[in-house]
Design a protein around this motif. Sequence first.
Motif, PDB file in Angstrom:
ATOM      1  N   MET A   1      33.140  77.696  78.359  1.00 26.52           N
ATOM      2  CA  MET A   1      32.718  78.377  79.788  1.00 26.52           C
ATOM      3  C   MET A   1      31.051  78.641  79.424  1.00 26.52           C
ATOM      4  N   GLY A   2      30.215  78.241  80.354  1.00 20.19           N
ATOM      5  CA  GLY A   2      28.986  78.728  80.211  1.00 20.19           C
ATOM      6  C   GLY A   2      28.458  79.959  80.733  1.00 20.19           C
ATOM      7  N   ALA A   3      27.079  80.373  80.833  1.00 21.63           N
ATOM      8  CA  ALA A   3      26.900  81.542  81.304  1.00 21.63           C
ATOM      9  C   ALA A   3      26.917  81.509  82.904  1.00 21.63           C
ATOM     10  N   PRO A   4      27.196  82.785  83.327  1.00 20.79           N
ATOM     11  CA  PRO A   4      27.091  82.811  84.837  1.00 20.79           C
ATOM     12  C   PRO A   4      25.863  82.276  85.271  1.00 20.79           C
ATOM     13  N   ILE A   5      25.792  81.319  86.372  1.00 21.52           N
ATOM     14  CA  ILE A   5      24.566  81.019  86.890  1.00 21.52           C
ATOM     15  C   ILE A   5      24.231  82.207  87.822  1.00 21.52           C
ATOM     16  N   PRO A   6      22.726  82.454  87.833  1.00 17.29           N
ATOM     17  CA  PRO A   6      22.476  83.303  89.049  1.00 17.29           C
ATOM     18  C   PRO A   6      22.904  82.831  90.350  1.00 17.29           C
ATOM     19  N   THR A   7      23.605  83.649  90.882  1.00 17.35           N
ATOM     20  CA  THR A   7      24.252  83.283  92.306  1.00 17.35           C
ATOM     21  C   THR A   7      23.236  83.295  93.307  1.00 17.35           C
ATOM     22  N   THR A   8      22.259  82.367  93.389  1.00 18.28           N
ATOM     23  CA  THR A   8      21.473  82.301  94.409  1.00 18.28           C
ATOM     24  C   THR A   8      21.369  80.799  95.113  1.00 18.28           C
ATOM     25  N   ARG A  97      15.224  77.784  82.714  1.00 14.60           N
ATOM     26  CA  ARG A  97      15.939  78.959  83.179  1.00 14.60           C
ATOM     27  C   ARG A  97      17.266  79.021  82.341  1.00 14.60           C
ATOM     28  N   ARG A  98      17.909  77.671  82.133  1.00 12.53           N
ATOM     29  CA  ARG A  98      19.069  77.601  81.470  1.00 12.53           C
ATOM     30  C   ARG A  98      18.991  78.191  80.311  1.00 12.53           C
ATOM     31  N   ALA A  99      17.982  77.726  79.515  1.00  8.33           N
ATOM     32  CA  ALA A  99      17.860  78.321  78.169  1.00  8.33           C
ATOM     33  C   ALA A  99      17.614  79.605  77.961  1.00  8.33           C
ATOM     34  N   ARG A 100      16.869  80.221  78.931  1.00  2.00           N
ATOM     35  CA  ARG A 100      16.713  81.726  78.812  1.00  2.00           C
ATOM     36  C   ARG A 100      17.947  82.507  79.094  1.00  2.00           C
ATOM     37  N   ARG A 101      19.123  81.925  79.946  1.00  4.91           N
ATOM     38  CA  ARG A 101      20.075  82.424  80.284  1.00  4.91           C
ATOM     39  C   ARG A 101      20.908  82.400  79.116  1.00  4.91           C
ATOM     40  N   LEU A 102      20.968  81.292  78.424  1.00  9.56           N
ATOM     41  CA  LEU A 102      22.093  81.167  77.374  1.00  9.56           C
ATOM     42  C   LEU A 102      21.885  81.343  76.004  1.00  9.56           C
ATOM     43  N   LEU A 103      20.510  80.906  75.378  1.00 13.82           N
ATOM     44  CA  LEU A 103      20.318  81.105  74.014  1.00 13.82           C
ATOM     45  C   LEU A 103      20.087  82.540  73.521  1.00 13.82           C
ATOM     46  N   PRO A 104      19.605  83.575  74.275  1.00 10.70           N
ATOM     47  CA  PRO A 104      19.566  84.760  73.649  1.00 10.70           C
ATOM     48  C   PRO A 104      20.771  85.362  73.164  1.00 10.70           C
ATOM     49  N   ALA A 105      21.857  85.415  73.924  1.00  8.11           N
ATOM     50  CA  ALA A 105      23.200  85.967  73.383  1.00  8.11           C
ATOM     51  C   ALA A 105      23.767  85.203  72.512  1.00  8.11           C
ATOM     52  N   LEU A 106      23.609  84.012  72.477  1.00  5.56           N
ATOM     53  CA  LEU A 106      24.043  83.049  71.502  1.00  5.56           C
ATOM     54  C   LEU A 106      23.492  83.138  70.090  1.00  5.56           C
ATOM     55  N   LEU A 107      22.115  83.604  70.192  1.00  9.30           N
ATOM     56  CA  LEU A 107      21.454  83.605  69.078  1.00  9.30           C
ATOM     57  C   LEU A 107      21.829  84.878  68.321  1.00  9.30           C
ATOM     58  N   VAL A 108      22.272  86.086  69.024  1.00  8.03           N
ATOM     59  CA  VAL A 108      22.892  87.076  68.406  1.00  8.03           C
ATOM     60  C   VAL A 108      24.343  87.032  68.200  1.00  8.03           C
TER      61      VAL A 108
END
Length: 637
Positions: A1-8, A97-108
Motif C-alpha cells: 500500500m502506498g501513501a495516501p495521494i493528496p486528494t486533489t 511530490r511522490r518522493a516527498r510523500r513517501l520517503l520521509p516516513a520510510l527513512l524513519v
Amino acid sequence: MGAPIPTTAVPAPASAEGRLDGALPPRPPRGHLAGLDGIRALAIGAVMLFHLDPDWLPGGFLGVDVFFVISGFLITTLLVRETERDGSIDLRGFWTRRARRLLPALLVVVPACILIARTVEADLLVGIRRQALGALTFSTNWLEIANGSDYFHSTSPQLFMNFWSLAVEEQFYLVWPLATIVLLWARRRLGLSWGALGAAVLAIGVVSAALMALRYDPADVTRVYYGTDTHLVGLMLGAAMAMTWAGPSRAGTTSAAWHRWRRHIIGGAGVLLAALLVLAQEGSAWTFRLGIPLVSLATAVLVLASVDRPGRLRTVLEAAPMRWIGTRSYGIYLWHWPVILVIGQDIPTAAGTSAFVWTRIWAVVVTLALADLSFRFVETPVRRLGFGGAVGAIGRRLLRVPPRARQITAASAALSVLVLAAVLLTAPDKTSTQTTLESNAAQAAAPRATQAVEVATGNPDFRMPQGKEIDVFGDSMAVGSLHALRYYFPGIQIDAKSNRRWSDGREQVAAAGDSLRRAVVLAFGTNAGSDEQTIRALLDDIGPDRMVVIVNLHADRLSRIAEDNATLAEIAKDHPNVAVADWDGAVSADPDQLQADGIHPSLSGSHVYAKVIRQAFADLSEEHTGKAVTLKELPMP
C-alpha cells in the motif's frame, strides 16, 4: 500500500451532456475529493485486523486491493487534470511530490524498527539486509519472490513483509505517468473517446487478473500475489474509472440508469466488499481467481459514488475519525506489522486468550501513536517544505539549542548510525527455528530399516506400541521434535523433512512397503493444509490393522487451522484405528512451548509434542483393548 495521494483534482470544464434536469452537481472543486480518506480508513482497518489475528477477519488482506483502486483512480485523475490544465505532465514534479510523500516516513520506520527489533529478538532480523534494500528501493515484492518468501506462511517472521504492496504501487507510480502521456497523446491524435481510453486501460487489468488466475499455484501463492504483473487489476480498474470520469458521461454517473439504481448499486457493492473481507480465505483458489477482481470492482463503485455527489455514504466516510485514520493510513500501514511482531515477541501470548487480545490492543495503540507522530513531525514538514526546506528548518532549530545539547544530539545520531550498521552486518541468516530444523534434518536423513514387519491381517495388535514398533512420517514439525520423539520412543523410526505435504506422506508410506511398522504417526498439513481426499487415500494404503496417530495443527497466523483440524477429527471418526494427537489444544494456552514463528515447538514444546502423540496411542490402545495404559512421567533431559 502506498501513501495516501493528496486528494486533489483540478476541475475540467463541466459538460451539460447527459444531465438529469440540470440536477447533476459540478465536478469536485480543486481540493478535497470527498470520502476517499474514509475508504482508506476502512482498508487499513481490514489489513490491521487480518495481521492482528487472521481469524478476526480472514479476508482482511484484501484491504490492500482497496488501496490499489484508490491509488489508480487518484493518480490518473491528477495526471489527466494536469494535462487538461497545462497541456502536458510535469514528470519531474510528479515524481518529486511522490518522493516527498513517501520517503520521509520510510527513512524513519526502517532504521527505527531494525534497532528496536534487535533489542527484542534476533530472529526478527533474519534476511533484514534484503528486506531493507527492498524497502528503500521499492522492490520488496520481486526480492521476496526471488527469495521464495511466503506472505501467508513463513517460518521466518519478516519485519517488513507488508512493504510488498508499497513496492507494487511505487512501480506503478514510476511507469504509469509515462503510459498516461502515451494514452492521452493517442486520444488526441486518433480522436478516441474517454470511454474507449478507459476500456483500453481496463483491458490491462483484465489481462493481469487472468494471469493471476492462470498462474495461481497453491504451492506458491506468493508469486501471483506479490507479482506486479499479476496484481494490477485494482490499479488499472481505478485508472480506467478515472479516464472515463474525465469524460462528459463521468463514468456513467450522468445516465438515468445510474440515477435510478444508484442506492442499490452502492448497497450491493458495500455488501459484496464486506462479504469478501469476512469470507475470503488465504488458502482458497477462488480468492485469487475471483475474489481480488470482485473486491476491486466493489471498491471502484464506492469510490465513484463517494466522489460523484453528496449522500449518506459520503457523510459516513467524511466523519472526523475516518478522515483522521485515512490521512495517516500510510504511516499506519508502515508501522503496524513491525509493531505487531515486536510486541508479539516481547510479550508472548497464545491466540484466543485474553492476554493475546490485550497485546493486540496495545499494538494498535502504539501503531496509531507512531503514525500520528510521523504524520505531524516527519511527513507533513517535508511535504510542505521539501527535503531541503525541512532539513534547513531542523538546522535552524538546532542552532537555537545550547551547544552541549547539539553535541549530544550529533553524538547520538552518529552512534545510532554505527549501531545500525553493526546490526545489519551481524544480522543472522537463519532463525533459531531454521537452525534447529536443519540440524535435526541431518540426523533424520539416515536410511530407514527395510526389514519386513509382519502385521497380522484381521487380528490387529492394539497394545501400547514401543518405539521400535512405530514409524513417523512428517514435515518440519516432526523434524523439530526429533530428539524428544526418540527420547519418549527409543527405537522409533522417523522419515520427516521440512515442507512435506500429505501427498508426500503417501509416497513415503508406499516406499516403506512391507517394512511399515504396526504403529504409524502422520504429521503433515502445516505447509498446505489438510487434503481430505489424500489423507483418506493414505489411511486406506496403511490399512485398518495398524494403529495410526494423526497430529493436528497449530499456527498463530493461519486462519485455516481450525478448519484443517476439524477435517482431521472428522476423518479419525471414520477410522476406528486412527486417533488424533491434540497438539493444538496442548499449546494453545502456553505460547512458551512454541518457537518465535508461532508454529514450531520450542525445546520444551518438542517434549509436549511427543507427549501428545504418546497419549493418543495410549487412548487408542485403551479404547480397543479395554486395558488402561499407565504412562511414566519422564524428566526433561
